[in-house]
Scaffold this active site. Structure first.
Site, PDB file in Angstrom:
ATOM      1  N   LYS A 113       6.598   0.363  10.241  1.00  0.00           N
ATOM      2  CA  LYS A 113       5.801  -0.862  10.402  1.00  0.00           C
ATOM      3  C   LYS A 113       6.582  -1.929  11.151  1.00  0.00           C
ATOM      4  O   LYS A 113       6.033  -2.690  11.938  1.00  0.00           O
ATOM      5  CB  LYS A 113       5.336  -1.374   9.032  1.00  0.00           C
ATOM      6  CG  LYS A 113       4.268  -0.469   8.472  1.00  0.00           C
ATOM      7  CD  LYS A 113       3.570  -1.019   7.265  1.00  0.00           C
ATOM      8  CE  LYS A 113       2.403  -0.096   6.899  1.00  0.00           C
ATOM      9  NZ  LYS A 113       2.019  -0.130   5.511  1.00  0.00           N
ATOM     10  N   LYS A 194      -0.373  11.554  10.214  1.00  0.00           N
ATOM     11  CA  LYS A 194      -1.266  11.875   9.085  1.00  0.00           C
ATOM     12  C   LYS A 194      -2.580  11.108   9.207  1.00  0.00           C
ATOM     13  O   LYS A 194      -2.616  10.020   9.792  1.00  0.00           O
ATOM     14  CB  LYS A 194      -0.567  11.600   7.754  1.00  0.00           C
ATOM     15  CG  LYS A 194      -0.624  10.183   7.335  1.00  0.00           C
ATOM     16  CD  LYS A 194      -0.346   9.965   5.856  1.00  0.00           C
ATOM     17  CE  LYS A 194      -0.467   8.482   5.616  1.00  0.00           C
ATOM     18  NZ  LYS A 194      -1.276   7.938   4.662  1.00  0.00           N
ATOM     19  N   LYS A 197      -6.598   5.936   6.447  1.00  0.00           N
ATOM     20  CA  LYS A 197      -7.847   5.154   6.452  1.00  0.00           C
ATOM     21  C   LYS A 197      -7.768   3.905   7.314  1.00  0.00           C
ATOM     22  O   LYS A 197      -8.779   3.323   7.680  1.00  0.00           O
ATOM     23  CB  LYS A 197      -8.303   4.815   5.022  1.00  0.00           C
ATOM     24  CG  LYS A 197      -7.265   4.190   4.086  1.00  0.00           C
ATOM     25  CD  LYS A 197      -7.890   3.987   2.721  1.00  0.00           C
ATOM     26  CE  LYS A 197      -7.013   4.000   1.501  1.00  0.00           C
ATOM     27  NZ  LYS A 197      -5.594   3.984   1.490  1.00  0.00           N
TER      28      LYS A 197
HETATM   29  P1  TYM Z   1      -2.508   5.048  -0.168  1.00  0.00           P
HETATM   30  O1  TYM Z   1      -3.605   4.160  -0.636  1.00  0.00           O
HETATM   31  O2  TYM Z   1      -2.030   4.914   1.232  1.00  0.00           O
HETATM   32  O3  TYM Z   1      -2.933   6.558  -0.377  1.00  0.00           O
HETATM   33  C1  TYM Z   1      -3.306   7.029  -1.655  1.00  0.00           C
HETATM   34  C2  TYM Z   1      -2.782   8.433  -1.897  1.00  0.00           C
HETATM   35  O4  TYM Z   1      -3.350   9.337  -0.956  1.00  0.00           O
HETATM   36  C3  TYM Z   1      -2.311  10.077  -0.315  1.00  0.00           C
HETATM   37  N1  TYM Z   1      -2.714  10.340   1.063  1.00  0.00           N
HETATM   38  C4  TYM Z   1      -2.746  11.542   1.634  1.00  0.00           C
HETATM   39  N2  TYM Z   1      -2.457  12.773   1.167  1.00  0.00           N
HETATM   40  C5  TYM Z   1      -2.587  13.810   2.030  1.00  0.00           C
HETATM   41  N3  TYM Z   1      -2.974  13.668   3.329  1.00  0.00           N
HETATM   42  C6  TYM Z   1      -3.278  12.460   3.836  1.00  0.00           C
HETATM   43  N4  TYM Z   1      -3.644  12.320   5.093  1.00  0.00           N
HETATM   44  C7  TYM Z   1      -3.168  11.320   2.975  1.00  0.00           C
HETATM   45  N5  TYM Z   1      -3.386   9.987   3.141  1.00  0.00           N
HETATM   46  C8  TYM Z   1      -3.100   9.402   1.965  1.00  0.00           C
HETATM   47  C9  TYM Z   1      -1.092   9.172  -0.379  1.00  0.00           C
HETATM   48  O5  TYM Z   1       0.096   9.912  -0.274  1.00  0.00           O
HETATM   49  C10 TYM Z   1      -1.250   8.521  -1.732  1.00  0.00           C
HETATM   50  O6  TYM Z   1      -0.701   9.310  -2.754  1.00  0.00           O
HETATM   51  N6  TYM Z   1       1.549   3.021  -2.237  1.00  0.00           N
HETATM   52  C11 TYM Z   1       0.462   3.928  -2.460  1.00  0.00           C
HETATM   53  C12 TYM Z   1      -0.412   3.548  -3.643  1.00  0.00           C
HETATM   54  C13 TYM Z   1       0.335   3.278  -4.909  1.00  0.00           C
HETATM   55  C14 TYM Z   1       0.795   4.261  -5.817  1.00  0.00           C
HETATM   56  C15 TYM Z   1       1.400   3.520  -6.880  1.00  0.00           C
HETATM   57  C16 TYM Z   1       0.752   5.660  -5.819  1.00  0.00           C
HETATM   58  C17 TYM Z   1       0.654   2.060  -5.413  1.00  0.00           C
HETATM   59  N7  TYM Z   1       1.304   2.205  -6.621  1.00  0.00           N
HETATM   60  C18 TYM Z   1       1.983   4.194  -7.949  1.00  0.00           C
HETATM   61  C19 TYM Z   1       1.347   6.315  -6.904  1.00  0.00           C
HETATM   62  C20 TYM Z   1       1.949   5.581  -7.950  1.00  0.00           C
HETATM   63  C21 TYM Z   1      -0.430   3.936  -1.223  1.00  0.00           C
HETATM   64  O7  TYM Z   1      -0.435   3.024  -0.440  1.00  0.00           O
HETATM   65  O8  TYM Z   1      -1.275   4.986  -1.161  1.00  0.00           O
END
Ligand code: TYM
Length: 331
Positions: A113, A194, A197
């Site tokens: 970023k 990857k 969204k």
């Molecule tokens: P976020 O909102 O970006 O994504 C949520 C979860 O989805 C997974 N993910 C994917 N897995 C496979 N292929 C993809 N293309 C893909 N895109 C997203 C992400 O790896 C994630 O697990 N920081 C985290 C949210 C968070 C969190 C936490 C997760 C905040 N606190 C505590 C676990 C535990 C995030 O931004 O995920």
């Protein structure tokens, strides 16, 4: 024996994608049978990137409805909004003071970023610490995540170990659960990154609420080579491999089985069949979603009861931590 705790979350920063589903939500649905699960909608993480987000409340209800439409059961799992439990940010400050700046500066997501924007806020730097707080606040054992979050869980474990070395066994050391298949679903057209969204190029994403005709259109746009037929032995088209990965992630059917089925098919048939499978799968989720999304009172009740349950545990655990570091004076 008490059930072990699972914590995970998704940012309500837009519509969820098929990557979110295959990477984590599908696993959450299975895990809730065996564990005490906390599934959060992590709105505080989303404000690191989304400003003036007047739609945040709608996005939260959309995300909650999708959790439910995919099979998360509010009678089994605790579902809540991160910002409703103030203990997350309070613990986050404490953990800041036990984390070396260099450790944060090393995070791959932060470095990426920083590269693309000069105007970067400190929330993005401290983001993994808030994530560690989410996890450690509930004595979590397992954290289901996609591959992109692995380094953040490693940091969380380091912080917990550092804390435990000073104060005794306060925190459980959580383990990441990264599932073998579908832990990194790639963008449809740009297969070197990857699926995300927040991607500006919508042709890279299949949203869970994607319309059938758009699924067909986006898959049709994937580049195929000049030969007319799909051949397993020339299997080096990353766009098509990504589709196979998606199909397998959705249906649970092995990739090789799909490969055999598609072998010798012309690319347009391959793409049509794949689009149909995806559209049928998402159709069921979408039907559930549109039913649930209308029931505002039902959704708000889920958040209300989830918050009460999570708050009770968060408050008790935070109090223990505060006492341990010597901040609490009885007055
Ligand atoms: P976020 O909102 O970006 O994504 C949520 C979860 O989805 C997974 N993910 C994917 N897995 C496979 N292929 C993809 N293309 C893909 N895109 C997203 C992400 O790896 C994630 O697990 N920081 C985290 C949210 C968070 C969190 C936490 C997760 C905040 N606190 C505590 C676990 C535990 C995030 O931004 O995920």
């Amino acid at each position: 024996m008490e059930k072990k705790i699972v914590f995970s979350g998704i940012q309500p920063s837009g519509k969820l994608t098929i990557g979110n589903y295959i990477g984590v939500i599908k696993q959450w649905v299975k895990m809730q049978k065996k564990y005490n699960c906390f599934f959060s909608i992590v709105d505080l993480h989303s404000i690191t990137t989304y400003k003036n987000n007047f739609n945040i409340n709608n996005n939260i209800l959309d995300t909650l409805s999708l959790y439910l439409a995919c099979g998360i059961n509010p009678n089994k799992s605790i579902i809540f909004i991160q910002s409703n439990i103030y203990e997350h940010t309070q613990l986050s400050w404490i953990l800041n003071c036990y984390t070396n700046y260099k450790e944060l500066n090393r995070m791959i997501q932060f470095k990426k970023k920083k590269k693309i924007s000069k105007n970067i806020n400190t929330g993005i730097l401290f983001y993994p610490i808030l994530m560690a707080s989410d996890i450690l606040l509930y004595n979590t054992s397992y954290v289901p995540i996609g591959l992109d979050q692995k380094q953040h869980i490693e940091l969380c474990r380091n912080i917990a170990n550092k804390f435990n070395n000073i104060y005794g066994n306060i925190f459980n050391i959580p383990k990441p659960c990264i599932f073998k298949n579908g832990n990194r679903i790639m963008s449809l057209q740009e297969t070197n990154k990857k699926m995300s969204k927040s991607d500006k190029n919508l042709n890279n994403i299949i949203f869970l609420l994607e319309k059938k005709k758009d699924i067909f259109k986006k898959i049709r746009l994937i580049k195929t080579d000049s030969k007319k037929c799909y051949k397993i032995k020339h299997d080096n088209n990353l766009g098509l491999l990504n589709i196979l990965n998606i199909l397998s992630g959705l249906t649970g059917i092995k990739i090789n089985e799909f490969k055999n089925n598609f072998n010798n098919k012309i690319y347009s048939d391959f793409k049509n069949e794949a689009s149909n499978i995806i559209a049928n799968f998402l159709g069921k989720i979408q039907e559930n979603y549109y039913n649930i999304r209308e029931k505002k009172k039902f959704l708000k009740d889920i958040i209300y009861y989830g918050t009460i349950k999570a708050k009770k545990i968060a408050k008790k655990n935070l109090f223990k931590i505060i006492k341990k570091i010597g901040l609490k004076i009885k007055i």
